[in-house]
Design a protein around this motif. Structure first.
Motif, PDB file in Angstrom:
ATOM      1  N   ARG A 184       5.940  40.820 -78.400  1.00 13.76           N
ATOM      2  CA  ARG A 184       4.689  39.855 -78.439  1.00 13.76           C
ATOM      3  C   ARG A 184       3.867  38.690 -77.319  1.00 13.76           C
ATOM      4  O   ARG A 184       5.466  39.232 -76.530  1.00 13.76           O
ATOM      5  CB  ARG A 184       5.390  38.706 -79.473  1.00 13.76           C
ATOM      6  CG  ARG A 184       5.602  39.818 -81.116  1.00 13.76           C
ATOM      7  CD  ARG A 184       6.342  39.279 -82.072  1.00 13.76           C
ATOM      8  NE  ARG A 184       6.898  37.760 -81.317  1.00 13.76           N
ATOM      9  CZ  ARG A 184       7.787  36.570 -82.237  1.00 13.76           C
ATOM     10  NH1 ARG A 184       8.289  37.089 -83.754  1.00 13.76           N
ATOM     11  NH2 ARG A 184       8.232  35.330 -81.826  1.00 13.76           N
ATOM     12  N   ASN A 185       3.488  38.030 -77.473  1.00 20.41           N
ATOM     13  CA  ASN A 185       2.986  37.481 -76.443  1.00 20.41           C
ATOM     14  C   ASN A 185       4.056  35.686 -76.678  1.00 20.41           C
ATOM     15  O   ASN A 185       4.988  35.529 -77.630  1.00 20.41           O
ATOM     16  CB  ASN A 185       1.857  36.320 -76.922  1.00 20.41           C
ATOM     17  CG  ASN A 185       0.564  37.982 -76.148  1.00 20.41           C
ATOM     18  OD1 ASN A 185       0.996  38.076 -75.303  1.00 20.41           O
ATOM     19  ND2 ASN A 185      -0.717  37.144 -76.875  1.00 20.41           N
ATOM     20  N   GLY A 186       4.754  35.204 -75.481  1.00 21.69           N
ATOM     21  CA  GLY A 186       5.709  34.632 -75.577  1.00 21.69           C
ATOM     22  C   GLY A 186       4.880  33.037 -75.840  1.00 21.69           C
ATOM     23  O   GLY A 186       3.966  32.806 -75.735  1.00 21.69           O
ATOM     24  N   ILE A 187       5.900  32.067 -76.562  1.00 20.38           N
ATOM     25  CA  ILE A 187       5.738  31.186 -77.385  1.00 20.38           C
ATOM     26  C   ILE A 187       6.054  29.744 -76.585  1.00 20.38           C
ATOM     27  O   ILE A 187       5.394  29.386 -76.028  1.00 20.38           O
ATOM     28  CB  ILE A 187       6.674  31.198 -78.594  1.00 20.38           C
ATOM     29  CG1 ILE A 187       6.321  31.706 -79.698  1.00 20.38           C
ATOM     30  CG2 ILE A 187       6.965  29.485 -78.813  1.00 20.38           C
ATOM     31  CD1 ILE A 187       7.666  32.093 -80.591  1.00 20.38           C
ATOM     32  N   MET A 188       7.076  29.896 -75.324  1.00 22.14           N
ATOM     33  CA  MET A 188       7.087  29.089 -74.440  1.00 22.14           C
ATOM     34  C   MET A 188       5.991  29.250 -72.646  1.00 22.14           C
ATOM     35  O   MET A 188       5.906  30.882 -72.403  1.00 22.14           O
ATOM     36  CB  MET A 188       8.392  29.128 -73.281  1.00 22.14           C
ATOM     37  CG  MET A 188       9.735  28.912 -73.850  1.00 22.14           C
ATOM     38  SD  MET A 188      10.813  29.039 -73.067  1.00 22.14           S
ATOM     39  CE  MET A 188      11.675  30.719 -73.039  1.00 22.14           C
ATOM     40  N   SER A 189       5.253  28.309 -72.534  1.00 23.92           N
ATOM     41  CA  SER A 189       4.178  28.509 -71.114  1.00 23.92           C
ATOM     42  C   SER A 189       5.304  28.869 -69.971  1.00 23.92           C
ATOM     43  O   SER A 189       6.035  28.226 -69.786  1.00 23.92           O
ATOM     44  CB  SER A 189       4.107  26.802 -71.372  1.00 23.92           C
ATOM     45  OG  SER A 189       4.916  25.800 -70.443  1.00 23.92           O
ATOM     46  N   SER A 190       3.972  29.525 -69.353  1.00 23.37           N
ATOM     47  CA  SER A 190       4.734  30.204 -68.055  1.00 23.37           C
ATOM     48  C   SER A 190       5.472  28.481 -67.047  1.00 23.37           C
ATOM     49  O   SER A 190       6.485  28.754 -66.356  1.00 23.37           O
ATOM     50  CB  SER A 190       3.599  30.394 -67.377  1.00 23.37           C
ATOM     51  OG  SER A 190       3.216  31.271 -67.603  1.00 23.37           O
TER      52      SER A 190
ATOM     53  N   ASP B 162      14.594  31.998 -58.490  1.00 19.81           N
ATOM     54  CA  ASP B 162      13.870  32.901 -57.076  1.00 19.81           C
ATOM     55  C   ASP B 162      14.234  34.254 -57.187  1.00 19.81           C
ATOM     56  O   ASP B 162      13.158  35.098 -56.473  1.00 19.81           O
ATOM     57  CB  ASP B 162      15.513  32.832 -55.513  1.00 19.81           C
ATOM     58  CG  ASP B 162      16.642  32.879 -56.655  1.00 19.81           C
ATOM     59  OD1 ASP B 162      17.379  32.855 -57.390  1.00 19.81           O
ATOM     60  OD2 ASP B 162      18.148  33.286 -55.474  1.00 19.81           O
ATOM     61  N   VAL B 163      14.963  34.721 -58.451  1.00 20.18           N
ATOM     62  CA  VAL B 163      15.446  35.685 -58.756  1.00 20.18           C
ATOM     63  C   VAL B 163      13.368  36.168 -59.154  1.00 20.18           C
ATOM     64  O   VAL B 163      13.235  37.575 -59.016  1.00 20.18           O
ATOM     65  CB  VAL B 163      16.126  36.838 -59.888  1.00 20.18           C
ATOM     66  CG1 VAL B 163      15.807  37.570 -60.526  1.00 20.18           C
ATOM     67  CG2 VAL B 163      17.514  36.034 -58.759  1.00 20.18           C
ATOM     68  N   VAL B 164      12.980  35.583 -60.508  1.00 23.44           N
ATOM     69  CA  VAL B 164      11.983  35.309 -60.957  1.00 23.44           C
ATOM     70  C   VAL B 164      10.594  35.888 -59.524  1.00 23.44           C
ATOM     71  O   VAL B 164       9.230  36.354 -59.809  1.00 23.44           O
ATOM     72  CB  VAL B 164      11.317  34.471 -61.403  1.00 23.44           C
ATOM     73  CG1 VAL B 164       9.963  34.437 -62.261  1.00 23.44           C
ATOM     74  CG2 VAL B 164      12.451  33.930 -62.964  1.00 23.44           C
ATOM     75  N   GLN B 165      10.643  35.153 -58.608  1.00 23.42           N
ATOM     76  CA  GLN B 165       9.861  34.843 -57.892  1.00 23.42           C
ATOM     77  C   GLN B 165       9.987  36.206 -57.302  1.00 23.42           C
ATOM     78  O   GLN B 165       8.538  36.969 -56.492  1.00 23.42           O
ATOM     79  CB  GLN B 165       9.844  33.889 -56.227  1.00 23.42           C
ATOM     80  CG  GLN B 165       9.662  32.735 -57.265  1.00 23.42           C
ATOM     81  CD  GLN B 165       9.526  31.763 -55.955  1.00 23.42           C
ATOM     82  OE1 GLN B 165      10.566  31.363 -55.309  1.00 23.42           O
ATOM     83  NE2 GLN B 165       8.708  30.912 -55.683  1.00 23.42           N
ATOM     84  N   ARG B 166      11.043  37.144 -56.969  1.00 24.09           N
ATOM     85  CA  ARG B 166      11.197  38.049 -56.427  1.00 24.09           C
ATOM     86  C   ARG B 166      11.114  39.659 -57.428  1.00 24.09           C
ATOM     87  O   ARG B 166      10.687  40.877 -56.343  1.00 24.09           O
ATOM     88  CB  ARG B 166      13.203  38.754 -55.107  1.00 24.09           C
ATOM     89  CG  ARG B 166      13.265  37.722 -54.173  1.00 24.09           C
ATOM     90  CD  ARG B 166      14.519  37.954 -53.834  1.00 24.09           C
ATOM     91  NE  ARG B 166      15.265  38.315 -54.861  1.00 24.09           N
ATOM     92  CZ  ARG B 166      16.235  37.652 -55.126  1.00 24.09           C
ATOM     93  NH1 ARG B 166      15.997  36.106 -54.567  1.00 24.09           N
ATOM     94  NH2 ARG B 166      17.159  38.118 -55.608  1.00 24.09           N
TER      95      ARG B 166
END
Length: 65
Positions: free
Chosen positions: A4-10, A24-28
């Motif tokens: 499903r598409n996420g409910i929370m915005s980026s 930092d993990v998300v960025q890497r």
């Protein structure tokens, strides 16, 4: 099962990830690189934020009556 598409915005997800210390993990590695525990903590924090927002709205509505 389809995703499903996420409910929370980026923006909200990034804000919470920064607050919880794993942005930092998300960025890497992207969102798929975070631990299940971090994802759970993100959801928990988002729920807390939503509850606080609803409480503030209810408080404002009771003041305005």
């Amino acid at each position: 099962m389809a995703r499903r598409n996420g409910i929370m915005s980026s923006r909200l997800k990034e804000e919470i990830a920064k607050e919880l210390g794993f942005y930092d993990v998300v960025q890497r590695e992207g969102w798929g690189g975070i631990r299940a525990r971090d994802a759970g903590n993100m959801v928990k924090r988002a729920i807390e934020m939503a509850e606080q927002s609803l409480a503030q709205q209810a408080n404002q509505n009771s003041i305005n009556k």
